[in-house]
Design a protein around this motif. Structure first.
Motif, PDB file in Angstrom:
ATOM      1  N   ALA A 325     -27.123 -11.978  25.658  1.00  0.00           N
ATOM      2  CA  ALA A 325     -26.589 -13.222  26.212  1.00  0.00           C
ATOM      3  C   ALA A 325     -25.098 -13.085  26.519  1.00  0.00           C
ATOM      4  CB  ALA A 325     -26.821 -14.369  25.232  1.00  0.00           C
ATOM      5  N   GLN A 326     -24.378 -12.374  25.670  1.00  0.00           N
ATOM      6  CA  GLN A 326     -22.956 -12.154  25.924  1.00  0.00           C
ATOM      7  C   GLN A 326     -22.749 -11.319  27.185  1.00  0.00           C
ATOM      8  OE1 GLN A 326     -20.531 -11.006  22.518  1.00  0.00           O
ATOM      9  NE2 GLN A 326     -22.088 -11.760  21.108  1.00  0.00           N
ATOM     10  N   ASN A 327     -23.590 -10.328  27.377  1.00  0.00           N
ATOM     11  CA  ASN A 327     -23.495  -9.510  28.586  1.00  0.00           C
ATOM     12  C   ASN A 327     -23.816 -10.329  29.835  1.00  0.00           C
ATOM     13  OD1 ASN A 327     -22.834  -7.245  27.071  1.00  0.00           O
ATOM     14  ND2 ASN A 327     -24.965  -6.593  26.860  1.00  0.00           N
ATOM     15  N   TRP A 328     -24.808 -11.209  29.719  1.00  0.00           N
ATOM     16  CA  TRP A 328     -25.152 -12.075  30.844  1.00  0.00           C
ATOM     17  C   TRP A 328     -23.992 -13.015  31.167  1.00  0.00           C
ATOM     18  CZ3 TRP A 328     -28.626 -12.193  34.558  1.00  0.00           C
ATOM     19  CH2 TRP A 328     -28.811 -13.376  35.280  1.00  0.00           C
ATOM     20  N   ALA A 329     -23.376 -13.554  30.123  1.00  0.00           N
ATOM     21  CA  ALA A 329     -22.238 -14.449  30.339  1.00  0.00           C
ATOM     22  C   ALA A 329     -21.085 -13.748  31.026  1.00  0.00           C
ATOM     23  CB  ALA A 329     -21.780 -15.023  29.002  1.00  0.00           C
ATOM     24  N   THR A 335     -17.820 -18.416  33.186  1.00  0.00           N
ATOM     25  CA  THR A 335     -17.417 -18.004  31.842  1.00  0.00           C
ATOM     26  C   THR A 335     -15.937 -17.670  31.795  1.00  0.00           C
ATOM     27  OG1 THR A 335     -19.632 -17.119  31.416  1.00  0.00           O
ATOM     28  CG2 THR A 335     -17.856 -16.348  29.993  1.00  0.00           C
ATOM     29  N   HIS A 336     -15.466 -16.920  32.772  1.00  0.00           N
ATOM     30  CA  HIS A 336     -14.074 -16.477  32.777  1.00  0.00           C
ATOM     31  C   HIS A 336     -13.147 -17.609  33.205  1.00  0.00           C
ATOM     32  CE1 HIS A 336     -15.752 -12.520  32.147  1.00  0.00           C
ATOM     33  NE2 HIS A 336     -16.552 -12.718  33.191  1.00  0.00           N
ATOM     34  N   TRP A 337     -13.626 -18.495  34.075  1.00  0.00           N
ATOM     35  CA  TRP A 337     -12.778 -19.620  34.455  1.00  0.00           C
ATOM     36  C   TRP A 337     -12.565 -20.565  33.279  1.00  0.00           C
ATOM     37  CZ3 TRP A 337     -13.148 -24.909  34.489  1.00  0.00           C
ATOM     38  CH2 TRP A 337     -12.084 -25.571  35.114  1.00  0.00           C
ATOM     39  N   LEU A 338     -13.585 -20.765  32.451  1.00  0.00           N
ATOM     40  CA  LEU A 338     -13.444 -21.649  31.304  1.00  0.00           C
ATOM     41  C   LEU A 338     -12.420 -21.117  30.313  1.00  0.00           C
ATOM     42  CD1 LEU A 338     -17.126 -22.775  30.665  1.00  0.00           C
ATOM     43  CD2 LEU A 338     -15.215 -24.195  31.418  1.00  0.00           C
TER      44      LEU A 338
END
Length: 389
Positions: A325-329, A335-338
């Motif tokens: 899930a971390q790799n998918w994120a 993800t990076h904008w947040l």
């Protein structure tokens, strides 16, 4: 420039004539954003219903119930005569917690012994449960400290000393960066960018995919004098411009709504917002170029972007997720904008402290754009790839 204008005019003419694409481009996003904001406009959960089973029926128990009812986010909506009525209300979702005040509560407390209240919470709804538990514990804890301090004062202990004796160790919690906590800042302001990411990809896939579906790809390319770069830029410019404009409105709206929560640069967050949307559009180009099929590309865009918020780490800690899930994120622009949102806009961190998410978004934009451009140029304009719906 005249070639670019001609190609741009072709896309604008399509938007003028197609009501569905015009609605998708101009009206759907603000309607969804306003709807999401309206859902969380209360800021904090309020008046969450609980049931009370008062087995003591004493002045003290009634006082505790009044304090609980006055606690933030808690509303005593049911005073049950027996536990079966309260449990039935819990099962029917009429209340989300049950507070039981035992028999001889007042006598036990006034005799100097400790007494226990039972709080049963419906943990199927974690936000409900945590809000109720926090409010009820605060109310009961305050009442308990006041009773103990009053008992000591009756024995001749001074007021300040009595409170120090009752609570010799205290935690001074200082909330930072969304002190409320305000759910407009935590959820509404972060769910809306997820909608932007979804629509950015859908608009991109729709704009390019319909050219392949309708077999007009060659006419589209000829309008741009055979330049795939010009064709793509002129086609996506209207949609990118609309997203940039709405992004500025998003930043202004939340900056005005809860200004004390946003201490960072509005211009910086808007530029990062533009970069996130551009990266999402680049991924949309790549999906169309890979599949060369409008329906398949649209399905993949939905699969990729729709659950992005769940994997972003905003609602559930990313470090607590499985490695997959971390790799998918990590391949989701949101993800990076947040990270930029939380660190730069809320916490006012300098740009250099948040440079990694910026660089990742830029890399996603560049790599997806180049890959999509090369694939589209190699096979997207072949007649055998046209007409796939």
């Amino acid at each position: 420039m005249s070639v670019f204008r001609r190609s741009l005019r072709r896309e604008l003419t399509h938007l003028q004539q197609d009501k569905g694409d015009r609605f998708l481009t101009f009206w759907l996003l603000p309607a969804l954003c306003l709807f999401v904001w309206w859902i969380f406009s209360a800021g904090q959960p309020e008046q969450l219903p609980i049931a009370v089973l008062d087995q003591d029926r004493s002045p003290l128990s009634r006082q505790l119930i009044r304090l609980v009812d006055a606690a933030p986010g808690v509303a005593v909506t049911l005073s049950a005569d027996d536990s079966s009525i309260a449990v039935d209300a819990l099962r029917k979702r009429k209340v989300y917690g049950l507070l039981i005040l035992p028999k001889d509560l007042q006598n036990t407390v006034y005799q100097g012994h400790s007494a226990e209240l039972v709080l049963q919470l419906n943990s199927q709804y974690t936000t409900y449960a945590s809000t109720l538990q926090r409010g009820i514990q605060q109310a009961i804890g305050t009442a308990g400290a006041a009773i103990s301090a009053d008992r000591l004062q009756r024995l001749g202990v001074f007021t300040d000393a009595s409170f120090a004796t009752v609570m010799p160790v205290q935690v001074l919690a200082t909330p930072l960066y969304n002190e409320g906590p305000n759910y407009e800042v935590f959820l509404a302001a972060t769910l809306i960018p997820a909608l932007f990411q979804i629509l950015a990809m859908v608009l991109t896939v729709s704009a390019i995919g319909r050219e392949l579906r309708d077999g007009t790809a060659q006419d589209w390319l000829d309008t741009a004098n055979g330049s795939v770069v010009l064709a793509l830029c002129s086609k996506l410019l209207p949609y990118g411009s609309i997203l940039c404009l709405y992004g500025a409105g998003y930043v202004w709206f939340f900056q005005q709504l809860v200004p004390h929560s946003y201490t960072g640069s509005p211009l910086g967050i808007w530029l990062s917002f533009v970069l996130m949307n551009a990266a999402a559009m680049a991924v949309g180009v790549l999906l169309v170029a890979l599949t060369r099929n409008f329906r398949m590309a649209l399905s993949l865009a939905g699969f990729y972007s729709a659950p992005a918020f769940a994997y972003s780490g905003q609602a559930f800690p990313l470090v607590a997720m499985p490695e997959l899930a971390q790799n998918w994120a990590s391949i989701l622009p949101l993800t990076h904008w947040l990270k930029i949102y939380n660190q730069q806009w809320l916490a006012a961190a300098p740009v250099m402290a948040v440079k990694i998410p910026w660089l990742i978004l830029l890399a996603m934009l560049v790599l997806a754009s180049i890959a999509g451009l090369l694939l589209l140029k190699r096979s997207g304009f072949k007649p055998e790839n046209w007409g796939a719906r």
